[in-house]
Motif scaffolding. Structure first.
Motif, PDB file in Angstrom:
ATOM      1  N   PHE A   1      41.873  41.563  44.433  1.00 48.85           N
ATOM      2  CA  PHE A   1      41.830  40.960  45.681  1.00 48.85           C
ATOM      3  C   PHE A   1      42.882  39.828  46.112  1.00 48.85           C
ATOM      4  CE2 PHE A   1      39.594  39.790  49.403  1.00 48.85           C
ATOM      5  CZ  PHE A   1      39.700  38.201  49.365  1.00 48.85           C
TER       6      PHE A   1
ATOM      7  N   GLN B   1      40.723  47.383  34.724  1.00 47.19           N
ATOM      8  CA  GLN B   1      40.555  46.626  35.738  1.00 47.19           C
ATOM      9  C   GLN B   1      42.155  46.144  36.372  1.00 47.19           C
ATOM     10  OE1 GLN B   1      38.466  43.028  34.532  1.00 47.19           O
ATOM     11  NE2 GLN B   1      36.919  43.358  36.155  1.00 47.19           N
TER      12      GLN B   1
ATOM     13  N   THR C   1      42.500  46.915  40.271  1.00 43.57           N
ATOM     14  CA  THR C   1      41.658  46.265  41.311  1.00 43.57           C
ATOM     15  C   THR C   1      42.042  44.565  41.516  1.00 43.57           C
ATOM     16  OG1 THR C   1      39.927  47.664  40.875  1.00 43.57           O
ATOM     17  CG2 THR C   1      39.207  45.737  42.117  1.00 43.57           C
TER      18      THR C   1
ATOM     19  N   HIS D   1      37.585  40.658  42.546  1.00 45.98           N
ATOM     20  CA  HIS D   1      36.701  41.120  44.056  1.00 45.98           C
ATOM     21  C   HIS D   1      36.508  39.924  44.647  1.00 45.98           C
ATOM     22  CE1 HIS D   1      35.819  44.850  41.656  1.00 45.98           C
ATOM     23  NE2 HIS D   1      35.467  43.944  40.661  1.00 45.98           N
ATOM     24  N   SER D   2      36.589  40.098  46.083  1.00 46.08           N
ATOM     25  CA  SER D   2      36.343  39.222  47.072  1.00 46.08           C
ATOM     26  C   SER D   2      35.080  38.306  46.744  1.00 46.08           C
ATOM     27  CB  SER D   2      36.375  39.732  48.479  1.00 46.08           C
ATOM     28  OG  SER D   2      35.521  40.485  48.603  1.00 46.08           O
ATOM     29  N   SER D   3      34.098  38.962  46.126  1.00 48.99           N
ATOM     30  CA  SER D   3      32.788  38.519  45.818  1.00 48.99           C
ATOM     31  C   SER D   3      32.862  37.416  44.604  1.00 48.99           C
ATOM     32  CB  SER D   3      31.629  39.506  45.652  1.00 48.99           C
ATOM     33  OG  SER D   3      32.124  40.356  44.710  1.00 48.99           O
ATOM     34  N   ASP D   4      34.054  37.545  43.895  1.00 54.01           N
ATOM     35  CA  ASP D   4      34.120  36.845  42.405  1.00 54.01           C
ATOM     36  C   ASP D   4      34.401  35.039  42.889  1.00 54.01           C
ATOM     37  OD1 ASP D   4      36.369  39.134  40.738  1.00 54.01           O
ATOM     38  OD2 ASP D   4      34.189  38.940  41.283  1.00 54.01           O
TER      39      ASP D   4
END
Length: 122
Positions: free
Chosen positions: A29, A1, A27, A102-105
């Motif tokens: 964001f 990660q 990864t 992640h942008s969705s986190d």
């Protein structure tokens, strides 16, 4: 990660200077607050310096006026300029980051580097 890799530690004489660097990769964001901690054997890990994404900083009292934390958001990096080093600054220094992977986190996760040894001795 996400990996945090520190560099810049070493042996320095009292009164000398070192500059620590920490680069985050993987990864990512967005990186929020970044911190430097230090830990010596038998003692609790201590937060040395803190910087927000916007550049606000704070320091533990023992390093105020001697250490400066900075960051480069474009490079996912944080730095610690250490001047007027003292033997009591000898420790393993760790990079710490709050990372939204992640942008969705909904929340940020905490990641640590592996540490870099700083030894201040004549």
């Amino acid at each position: 990660q996400v990996q945090l890799v520190e560099s810049g530690g070493g042996l320095v004489q009292p009164g000398g200077s070192l500059r620590l660097s920490c680069v985050a990769s993987g990864t990512i964001f967005e990186i929020y607050a970044m911190r430097w901690y230090r830990q010596t054997p038998g003692k609790q890990r201590e937060m040395v310096a803190y910087i927000t994404r916007g550049g606000d900083t704070d320091y533990t009292d023992s390093v105020k006026g001697r250490f400066t934390i900075s960051r480069d958001n474009a490079k996912n990096s944080v730095y610690l300029q250490m001047n007027s080093l003292k033997p009591e600054d000898t420790s393993v220094y760790y990079c710490h980051a709050n990372v939204r992977v992640h942008s969705s986190d909904q929340v940020a996760n905490i990641f640590w580097g592996q540490g870099t040894q700083v030894t201040v001795s004549s």
